[in-house]
Each structure stands twice: as structure tokens, then as C-alpha cells.
Design a protein around this motif. Structure first.
Motif, PDB file in Angstrom:
ATOM      1  N   ILE A   1     -28.883  34.979 -14.969  1.00 46.82           N
ATOM      2  CA  ILE A   1     -28.275  33.961 -13.859  1.00 46.82           C
ATOM      3  C   ILE A   1     -27.644  34.342 -12.688  1.00 46.82           C
ATOM      4  CG2 ILE A   1     -26.127  33.007 -14.642  1.00 46.82           C
ATOM      5  CD1 ILE A   1     -29.287  30.787 -14.423  1.00 46.82           C
TER       6      ILE A   1
ATOM      7  N   ASP B   1     -20.025  34.675 -13.442  1.00 50.80           N
ATOM      8  CA  ASP B   1     -20.753  33.984 -14.611  1.00 50.80           C
ATOM      9  C   ASP B   1     -20.879  35.170 -15.682  1.00 50.80           C
ATOM     10  OD1 ASP B   1     -22.331  31.448 -15.025  1.00 50.80           O
ATOM     11  OD2 ASP B   1     -22.967  32.800 -16.411  1.00 50.80           O
TER      12      ASP B   1
ATOM     13  N   TYR C   1     -17.493  23.927 -23.655  1.00 55.88           N
ATOM     14  CA  TYR C   1     -18.127  24.451 -24.773  1.00 55.88           C
ATOM     15  C   TYR C   1     -17.192  25.140 -25.684  1.00 55.88           C
ATOM     16  CZ  TYR C   1     -22.165  23.425 -21.797  1.00 55.88           C
ATOM     17  OH  TYR C   1     -23.038  22.613 -21.127  1.00 55.88           O
TER      18      TYR C   1
ATOM     19  N   ASN D   1     -17.495  22.495 -15.864  1.00 55.55           N
ATOM     20  CA  ASN D   1     -18.480  22.394 -16.757  1.00 55.55           C
ATOM     21  C   ASN D   1     -18.815  23.593 -17.606  1.00 55.55           C
ATOM     22  OD1 ASN D   1     -19.304  19.662 -15.864  1.00 55.55           O
ATOM     23  ND2 ASN D   1     -19.709  20.645 -13.848  1.00 55.55           N
TER      24      ASN D   1
ATOM     25  N   ALA E   1     -18.051  30.932 -13.726  1.00 54.53           N
ATOM     26  CA  ALA E   1     -19.024  29.975 -14.492  1.00 54.53           C
ATOM     27  C   ALA E   1     -20.149  29.465 -13.321  1.00 54.53           C
ATOM     28  CB  ALA E   1     -18.660  29.286 -15.595  1.00 54.53           C
TER      29      ALA E   1
ATOM     30  N   LEU F   1     -15.053  34.996 -19.313  1.00 55.96           N
ATOM     31  CA  LEU F   1     -13.946  34.214 -19.378  1.00 55.96           C
ATOM     32  C   LEU F   1     -13.352  34.654 -20.572  1.00 55.96           C
ATOM     33  CD1 LEU F   1     -14.949  30.680 -18.053  1.00 55.96           C
ATOM     34  CD2 LEU F   1     -13.185  32.208 -16.839  1.00 55.96           C
ATOM     35  N   MET F   2     -13.910  34.979 -21.499  1.00 58.53           N
ATOM     36  CA  MET F   2     -13.282  35.496 -22.819  1.00 58.53           C
ATOM     37  C   MET F   2     -12.505  36.911 -22.574  1.00 58.53           C
ATOM     38  SD  MET F   2     -14.292  33.618 -25.265  1.00 58.53           S
ATOM     39  CE  MET F   2     -14.335  32.417 -24.012  1.00 58.53           C
TER      40      MET F   2
ATOM     41  N   ALA G   1     -26.531  29.825 -23.357  1.00 59.51           N
ATOM     42  CA  ALA G   1     -25.722  29.038 -22.512  1.00 59.51           C
ATOM     43  C   ALA G   1     -26.415  28.133 -21.715  1.00 59.51           C
ATOM     44  CB  ALA G   1     -25.352  30.298 -21.400  1.00 59.51           C
ATOM     45  N   THR G   2     -25.807  27.085 -21.131  1.00 58.55           N
ATOM     46  CA  THR G   2     -26.186  26.029 -20.528  1.00 58.55           C
ATOM     47  C   THR G   2     -26.081  26.440 -19.094  1.00 58.55           C
ATOM     48  OG1 THR G   2     -25.986  24.314 -22.333  1.00 58.55           O
ATOM     49  CG2 THR G   2     -26.301  23.431 -20.117  1.00 58.55           C
TER      50      THR G   2
ATOM     51  N   ARG H   1     -22.322  19.221  -6.921  1.00 55.91           N
ATOM     52  CA  ARG H   1     -22.373  18.404  -8.241  1.00 55.91           C
ATOM     53  C   ARG H   1     -21.554  17.389  -8.450  1.00 55.91           C
ATOM     54  NH1 ARG H   1     -23.252  21.455 -14.113  1.00 55.91           N
ATOM     55  NH2 ARG H   1     -23.342  19.569 -15.025  1.00 55.91           N
TER      56      ARG H   1
ATOM     57  N   SER I   1     -23.442  35.712 -17.490  1.00 50.23           N
ATOM     58  CA  SER I   1     -24.832  35.956 -17.518  1.00 50.23           C
ATOM     59  C   SER I   1     -25.531  36.655 -16.326  1.00 50.23           C
ATOM     60  CB  SER I   1     -25.503  34.604 -17.781  1.00 50.23           C
ATOM     61  OG  SER I   1     -27.000  34.888 -17.575  1.00 50.23           O
TER      62      SER I   1
HETATM   63  C1  LIG Z   1     -23.195  24.241 -16.936  1.00 45.57           C
HETATM   64  S1  LIG Z   1     -22.990  25.891 -16.266  1.00 45.57           S
HETATM   65  C2  LIG Z   1     -21.734  25.002 -14.932  1.00 45.57           C
HETATM   66  C3  LIG Z   1     -22.187  25.806 -13.620  1.00 45.57           C
HETATM   67  C4  LIG Z   1     -21.353  25.282 -12.617  1.00 45.57           C
HETATM   68  N1  LIG Z   1     -19.942  25.576 -12.755  1.00 45.57           N
HETATM   69  C5  LIG Z   1     -21.453  23.632 -12.507  1.00 45.57           C
HETATM   70  O1  LIG Z   1     -20.424  23.031 -12.793  1.00 45.57           O
HETATM   71  O2  LIG Z   1     -22.566  23.138 -11.870  1.00 45.57           O
HETATM   72  C6  LIG Z   1     -22.045  26.739 -17.283  1.00 45.57           C
HETATM   73  C7  LIG Z   1     -22.137  28.168 -16.816  1.00 45.57           C
HETATM   74  O3  LIG Z   1     -20.895  28.637 -17.710  1.00 45.57           O
HETATM   75  C8  LIG Z   1     -21.491  30.204 -18.033  1.00 45.57           C
HETATM   76  N2  LIG Z   1     -20.486  30.493 -18.925  1.00 45.57           N
HETATM   77  C9  LIG Z   1     -20.821  29.990 -20.363  1.00 45.57           C
HETATM   78  N3  LIG Z   1     -19.613  31.108 -21.270  1.00 45.57           N
HETATM   79  C10 LIG Z   1     -19.057  31.665 -20.218  1.00 45.57           C
HETATM   80  C11 LIG Z   1     -18.001  32.602 -20.382  1.00 45.57           C
HETATM   81  N4  LIG Z   1     -17.205  32.778 -21.407  1.00 45.57           N
HETATM   82  N5  LIG Z   1     -17.554  33.433 -19.342  1.00 45.57           N
HETATM   83  C12 LIG Z   1     -17.955  33.124 -18.046  1.00 45.57           C
HETATM   84  N6  LIG Z   1     -19.261  32.307 -17.857  1.00 45.57           N
HETATM   85  C13 LIG Z   1     -19.910  31.576 -19.028  1.00 45.57           C
HETATM   86  C14 LIG Z   1     -22.911  29.792 -18.309  1.00 45.57           C
HETATM   87  O4  LIG Z   1     -23.653  31.029 -18.495  1.00 45.57           O
HETATM   88  C15 LIG Z   1     -23.408  29.046 -17.397  1.00 45.57           C
HETATM   89  O5  LIG Z   1     -23.924  29.633 -16.458  1.00 45.57           O
END
Ligand SMILES: C[S@@+](CC[C@H](N)C(=O)[O-])C[C@H]1O[C@@H](n2cnc3c(N)ncnc32)[C@H](O)[C@@H]1O
Length: 279
Positions: free
Chosen positions: A146, A141, A218, A214, A109, A197-198, A69-70, A77, A143
Motif C-alpha cells: 500500500i 504504514d 482494530y 481509523n 497508518a 505501530l506494534m 488489513a483494511t 476523509r 504494509s
Molecule cells: C483504514 S486505513 C486508514 C487510513 C487513513 N489513516 C485514513 O483514515 O483514511 C488503516 C491502515 O492502517 C494500517 N495498519 C494496520 N495495522 C497497522 C499497524 N500495526 N502498524 C501500522 N499500520 C497499520 C493498514 O495497513 C491500513 O493501511
């Protein structure tokens, strides 16, 4: 890297987190999973992928999902979403909630928490008209590591320099050793919890504002579409959804549409007539 192991790994990541990995992402998998291998005393990413396919171990899989994950995030932001929230959206929303004296906001997220704390700052800076209101920011989130960081409310000098004015830093943070700690007044209106979110959005309740920024980038088209449709079901009729600058609802769901004159903000399609006058 063994092709079979890689294909199995891609399918697993897609199922667990929605992350789409294509054959050209081998370099990315290597760079993210080599450190996992080192932590687990394994040779390299290829060894991790093989182990996951031949002897699936839940803890190792979770580590890989987290590592892939990113988590990039920073305070306020992209600026504009928060500016719009402050100058265009909060006023009408607060006016519409005067009788209920409550606001529910979802930062899904949320990564290391900067988004949720940024929203909390705007609300706390709003002034006396919402004093005593029940304000709840649910920040989720997939994770756990995090989320631990987000809950700690501790940020490095580098992190607070990204997006925070000196005025806000001094007002909402205190120095603890070489880190900055978020003020209790912000922390007490945020609940950080694990949510993938799945797994859909049932049980999350109804929200007045949803930040889903963001993360959809993905996912594949079908997953984006499912998530946006489900999200609409968790929004109050006059709620607003914020997406990242590279994300949209267009062509993905009929339930939501871009809010006129706003960037990255989406509304329930059926609510348009009432909302046009609100913004
Ligand atoms: C790039 S960060 C975005 C953080 C914040 N929303 C922002 O825009 O600054 C993406 C986050 O999405 C979370 N993430 C990815 N897939 C996810 C999922 N299926 N369910 C929940 N969170 C997820 C990752 O763990 C990560 O912390």
C-alpha cells in the motif's frame, strides 16, 4: 476451517499487526485469504492457514497480514478534521513555530496516501507566511504494497472523486493516461516509509501534528493504550493528535485529553493551560 489453524492465525495477526480477530470473523478471514490462496496456487484460505501453522513462511505470513488489513481511505476523509486543521489549528501552530520555521507532521497508518496528500494540500495552500519553511510529512504504514501505491502518487478517477473538489483536482493533479498524478510540490514534502505501530514509536522524532485515524479501532484495549501513550511521547508539548471518529483517548491514557470545542482532536494533558488560548 480447522479450529487449531484458525486460532493460530488469530494469534499471529494479533502479534504482527494488532488486529483482533474473534471466532465470529471466520467469514472475513475466508474472504480476505481466499484471494491470497489463489495467488499462491493453493486450494483456499483453509489451506493457507494450515500451511502457516505447519510450515511458517515469512512471505506468506506478510501477504496474509496485508490481506487482512483494511486500506480504505480517501482525500479529506470525514471533512471536519481537515476543516478544523485549516481554520482552528494551523494558525496558532504556525504562529508558535515562527522562530523555528519548521513543521513536522506524522500520518501514521497512512494507507494509500490520501491523508498525507490532503494535509500537504492544506499546507501548500496556506500562503506566503510559511514559504521557505522546512515542512516534513512523515507518512507510515505497516504494509509495503500500500506504501508503493502511496509513493506512486497515482489515483484513479474514482479515487480522486472521493473528497477532492474540482478546483483542487485541477490545481494539484495532472492526468496521466486514465489516472491522476499528484503534483511534485506535494510529493516533495512527504516521505513514505514502513512502520509498524506494534514496534513502538522510538526513532520517529518529535511531531507538531499526528494523524492516527481509523486504525486503533482494530486493536485491543491494551494495545490502544500502549500506542496512545507512546504517541504522546512523540508529540511536541503543544502538538495535536487526530483520531478517527470511532476512536478516543478517554479511558486509555492520561497523557492526552480531548481538545475543547474540537472533534477528534487530542492534546497533551499537561499542556492544557497554554493551549486553551491557542485554539
Ligand atoms: C483504514 S486505513 C486508514 C487510513 C487513513 N489513516 C485514513 O483514515 O483514511 C488503516 C491502515 O492502517 C494500517 N495498519 C494496520 N495495522 C497497522 C499497524 N500495526 N502498524 C501500522 N499500520 C497499520 C493498514 O495497513 C491500513 O493501511
Amino acid at each position: 476451517m480447522n479450529e487449531l489453524d484458525y486460532a493460530h492465525f488469530c494469534t499471529l495477526m494479533l502479534q504482527r499487526s494488532g488486529l483482533v480477530l474473534t471466532p465470529d470473523k471466520v467469514y472475513l478471514v475466508r474472504s480476505r485469504i481466499d484471494p491470497v490462496a489463489a495467488q499462491c496456487g493453493m486450494a483456499d484460505a483453509a489451506a493457507v492457514l494450515q500451511a502457516i501453522r505447519l510450515r511458517p513462511d515469512e512471505r506468506l505470513i506478510r501477504r496474509c497480514v496485508d490481506a487482512m488489513a483494511t486500506h480504505e481511505s480517501y482525500f479529506f476523509r470525514d471533512g471536519t478534521p481537515f476543516e478544523q486543521l485549516k481554520t482552528r489549528l494551523l494558525g496558532p501552530l504556525i504562529a508558535a513555530r515562527t522562530a523555528r520555521r519548521a513543521l513536522r507532521i506524522w500520518s501514521c497508518a497512512c494507507s494509500s496516501g490520501q491523508e498525507a496528500y490532503s494535509i500537504a494540500m492544506l499546507l501548500k495552500e496556506w500562503g506566503p507566511s510559511i514559504d521557505g519553511w522546512r515542512i516534513e510529512i512523515v507518512a507510515t504504514d505497516m504494509s509495503e504494497p500500500i506504501l508503493e501505491k502511496a509513493r506512486s502518487g497515482l489515483y484513479t478517477q474514482f479515487e480522486v472523486q472521493r473528497g477532492l473538489s474540482t478546483e483542487r483536482l485541477l490545481r494539484w493533479f495532472r492526468k496521466v493516461g486514465d489516472q491522476w498524478e499528484v503534483a511534485p510540490a506535494l510529493r516533495e514534502i512527504i516521505t513514505f516509509r514502513r512502520h509498524n505501530l506494534m514496534e513502538g514509536v522510538s526513532g520517529m522524532g518529535q511531531f507538531d501534528l499526528v494523524f492516527c485515524r481509523n486504525v486503533l479501532i482494530y486493536f485491543d484495549r491494551q494495545k490502544k493504550s500502549e500506542i496512545l501513550g507512546a504517541m504522546a511521547g512523540a508529540m511536541a508539548p503543544d502538538a495535536a493528535l487526530f483520531l478517527g471518529s470511532a476512536e478516543t483517548v478517554i479511558g486509555l491514557t492520561q497523557a492526552l485529553e480531548p481538545a475543547p470545542d474540537l472533534r477528534g482532536v487530542y492534546r497533551m494533558a499537561a499542556a492544557r493551560p497554554a493551549l486553551a488560548s491557542a485554539v
